[in-house]
Design a protein around this motif. Structure first.
Motif, short mmCIF file in Angstrom:
data_model
loop_
_atom_site.label_atom_id
_atom_site.label_comp_id
_atom_site.label_asym_id
_atom_site.label_seq_id
_atom_site.Cartn_x
_atom_site.Cartn_y
_atom_site.Cartn_z
N SER A 174 0.84 -1.19 0.00
CA SER A 174 0.00 0.00 0.00
C SER A 174 0.88 1.24 0.00
O SER A 174 1.96 1.24 0.60
CB SER A 174 -0.92 0.03 1.22
OG SER A 174 -1.86 -1.01 1.17
N ALA A 175 0.39 2.27 -0.64
CA ALA A 175 1.07 3.57 -0.63
C ALA A 175 0.07 4.62 -0.16
O ALA A 175 -1.03 4.74 -0.72
CB ALA A 175 1.60 3.92 -2.01
N TYR A 176 0.45 5.34 0.85
CA TYR A 176 -0.37 6.43 1.39
C TYR A 176 0.33 7.74 1.06
O TYR A 176 1.33 8.08 1.69
CB TYR A 176 -0.52 6.30 2.91
CG TYR A 176 -1.37 5.15 3.38
CD1 TYR A 176 -2.62 5.37 3.95
CD2 TYR A 176 -0.92 3.83 3.31
CE1 TYR A 176 -3.41 4.33 4.41
CE2 TYR A 176 -1.68 2.78 3.78
CZ TYR A 176 -2.93 3.03 4.32
OH TYR A 176 -3.69 1.97 4.78
N SER A 177 -0.19 8.45 0.08
CA SER A 177 0.35 9.77 -0.23
C SER A 177 -0.31 10.80 0.68
O SER A 177 -1.16 10.46 1.52
CB SER A 177 0.14 10.11 -1.70
OG SER A 177 -1.24 10.09 -2.01
N GLN A 178 0.05 12.06 0.52
CA GLN A 178 -0.51 13.10 1.38
C GLN A 178 -2.04 13.06 1.35
O GLN A 178 -2.66 13.02 0.30
CB GLN A 178 -0.03 14.47 0.92
CG GLN A 178 -0.46 15.61 1.84
CD GLN A 178 0.01 16.96 1.34
OE1 GLN A 178 0.06 17.22 0.12
NE2 GLN A 178 0.38 17.84 2.27
N GLY A 179 -2.65 13.05 2.52
CA GLY A 179 -4.11 13.01 2.63
C GLY A 179 -4.70 11.62 2.75
O GLY A 179 -5.87 11.47 3.10
N CYS A 180 -3.91 10.58 2.46
CA CYS A 180 -4.43 9.21 2.54
C CYS A 180 -4.54 8.77 4.00
O CYS A 180 -3.80 9.22 4.87
CB CYS A 180 -3.54 8.24 1.77
SG CYS A 180 -3.65 8.41 -0.03
N HIS A 181 -5.46 7.82 4.26
CA HIS A 181 -5.76 7.40 5.62
C HIS A 181 -6.54 6.10 5.60
O HIS A 181 -7.05 5.69 4.55
CB HIS A 181 -6.60 8.47 6.33
CG HIS A 181 -7.87 8.78 5.59
ND1 HIS A 181 -7.91 9.74 4.61
CD2 HIS A 181 -9.11 8.24 5.64
CE1 HIS A 181 -9.14 9.79 4.09
NE2 HIS A 181 -9.88 8.88 4.70
#
Length: 577
Positions: A145-152
């Motif tokens: 998984s990749a969580y970029s800015q704003g991901c949650h």
């Protein structure tokens, strides 16, 4: 056990038998230490392996994990996914990629070695010994998984099928800090929800986490998957420098865990909808006679006087009310902008903007979970696997904070007989009872999710008045972009057996959306919805310019005022606005 048997077991656990790149943490000595750390951990058993792979790279980094990260970034396609519960990028299943996509797997030699090492018999035995979940099967279940800015990823307990132990291997850039976000958050149980079941204390989580684990490179966090216990979330990622990249996976048992009826998914499916009996009835309006053709009677002088104290004159004109009704009857919803007169709107807006500034909620970085809780008249609402927001007390006390006082006054107006009479004229639907609340959704913290309790067996009419800080065109564009969240969304359950909880794991969940309403200041949103429709307020990102403040009043309505040949939910689906 004979001496020979003991030596054989130590050779298998202690030495270089462990395949591939794993560090020497997987030893008998580590078992004892991690087992103690795991059992002592709060709010529930968990542990972190600080150096998963050998630190054979530059500046003490793991060259292996750096290579794994590079292989994933260069060769593995990730898919953007967003529902009420999460916003992230996820790869295809890595368990069978060498069989399903051999040409891609060939480009992932280091990742495949790591996968095989993590699911080797020796590591499964090691994990089982530390966690107490012995006899873990050879089933491989993992993805990146990749969580970029704003991901949650919001609160849940991971219980699906035979999952027994969850693990996360972090592939983040070196130097990741708390200011970058993306922490693994763990939740204790709310004391008033707990019960002993299948040998464990289970229940629902409190509204806010009690522990955060940073996603540091070359670490592996793990915990036992326990229904009604292992509640966790992934904090929003704040940084725009690099994504929070990780491999998440599960070790499986031969059978499903005991107490599955307490799992978060089961709780969401079985949550009870609030009954119409909990609504306060409109005694006079329910008995008011209609005109000869069944139309609502005109507003009385007294009602008009009350309405004029709040609503702009335009929305009180007969011709404008006729236009509103025509639109509402067509699509079962309508948005009325610039709804309140300046005196009322400006007073609310000023109090809300000041509160956000005082609470530090319009600045960059991680907000405090305690933000706003010291304001008299507000309380935190959970449980976290269903919702988190602040609710104004129903009654105003002398010490009540100005925001709670202002919004409670508006709530009382929206629950008045005069406003209900206006609603009847504006929509053609007669309100019979009401239930309302004033809410604050803080950026970086708050949300609601769709669940069985939000399914309605009867027709309901929602009236939501919203305020956000959108004083400029640029600010308006930010709120309307969808990147900040904070929108109100109505979705459809597919059928009786497919309810909100399945939205969380259904890749086609976006197809269930009926209506999405971006937050806009001084706007009243009216939505008629019925059986099979659920509502949620999307998590408010730290990218937002402040809190989403609203007052929502749900009305029970007279069935004979609704066109039986038209379905309100279908009408919502046809709305293009």
């Amino acid at each position: 056990m004979s001496r020979g048997e003991g030596e054989s077991k130590r050779r298998r656990v202690d030495g270089a038998v462990f395949p591939g790149p794993l560090s020497d943490v997987f030893t008998d000595g580590s078992v004892k230490r991690l087992k103690q750390e795991y059992s002592d951990a709060l709010p529930y058993p968990h542990a972190v392996i600080s150096s998963l792979c050998r630190e054979d790279g530059v500046a003490g980094e793991s060259a292996t994990l750096m290579q794994v990260r590079d292989e994933i970034v260069a060769n593995v396609t990730s898919t953007y996914k967003e529902t009420d519960l999460f916003k992230l990028y996820q790869t295809t299943d890595l368990a069978n990629i060498d069989a399903t996509e051999p040409e891609i797997a060939a480009k992932l030699p280091t990742l495949m070695k790591l996968r095989d090492a993590l699911y080797s018999p020796e590591v499964r035995e090691f994990v089982g010994e530390v966690t107490g979940h012995k006899g873990l099967t050879d089933r491989v279940d993992m993805a990146a998984s990749a969580y970029s800015q704003g991901c949650h990823l919001l609160c849940h307990d991971d219980v699906i099928g035979t999952r027994a132990v969850s693990f996360i291997v972090y592939l983040t850039d070196p130097g990741w800090t708390a200011e970058d976000g993306g922490a693994l958050e763990l939740y204790p149980l709310a004391a008033d929800t707990t019960a002993e079941q299948a040998g464990k204390t289970r229940g629902s989580p409190v509204a806010s986490p009690s522990k955060q684990i940073l996603p540091l490179a070359n670490t592996m966090a793990f915990f036992g998957v326990e229904p009604g216990v292992s509640y966790h979330s992934v904090q929003e990622v704040f940084t725009d420098k690099s994504p929070r990249l990780s491999i998440q996976g599960w070790y499986h048992a031969a059978t499903a865990p005991a107490g599955a009826e307490m799992a978060s998914v089961s709780q969401l499916k079985n949550a009870e909808a609030e009954s119409l009996a909990t609504m306060t009835p409109f005694a006079e309006l329910a008995e008011r006679p209609t005109q000869g053709d069944g139309e609502p009677t005109c507003l009385s002088d007294a009602e008009s006087a009350v309405l004029a104290e709040w609503i702009v004159p335009t929305y009180l004109l007969p011709e404008q009310l006729a236009k509103i009704r025509a639109r509402f009857e067509e699509v079962s919803s309508v948005q009325l902008r610039d709804f309140l007169i300046s005196k009322s709107c400006d007073s609310i807006a000023g109090a809300c903007r000041a509160a956000d500034a005082e609470d530090g909620l319009n600045i960059d970085g991680a907000p405090l979970y305690t933000a706003g809780l010291k304001r008299p008249g507000w309380k935190e609402v959970g449980p976290a696997h269903m919702q988190r927001y602040l609710r104004a007390h129903s009654e105003v006390a002398p010490e009540t904070d100005s925001t709670a006082r202002e919004l409670t006054g508006l709530r009382q107006f929206l629950e008045s007989e005069a406003f209900a009479a206006w609603m009847w004229v504006a929509t053609g639907v007669r309100p019979l009872g009401r239930r309302g609340e004033a809410r604050r959704f803080r950026p970086g913290l708050d949300y609601t999710v769709a669940h069985q309790g939000s399914l309605q067996g009867e027709m309901r009419l929602d009236a939501t008045y919203c305020f956000v800080d959108d004083q400029s065109e640029e600010a308006t564009a930010v709120w309307e972009s969808g990147e900040t969240g904070a929108f109100q969304c109505y979705i459809a359950a597919d059928d009786e057996d497919t309810v909100a909880a399945e939205v969380y794991v259904n890749d086609d969940a976006e197809g269930n959306e009926l209506l999405s309403i971006a937050p806009t200041s001084n706007t009243l949103n009216l939505v008629l919805h019925g059986d099979g429709t659920m509502r949620f307020e999307k998590y408010v990102s730290t990218l937002a310019l402040g809190s989403r403040w609203d007052v929502i009043t749900t009305f029970s309505v007279a069935d004979d005022d609704i066109d039986k040949d038209a379905d309100a939910d279908d009408a919502l689906n046809e709305d293009d606005e």
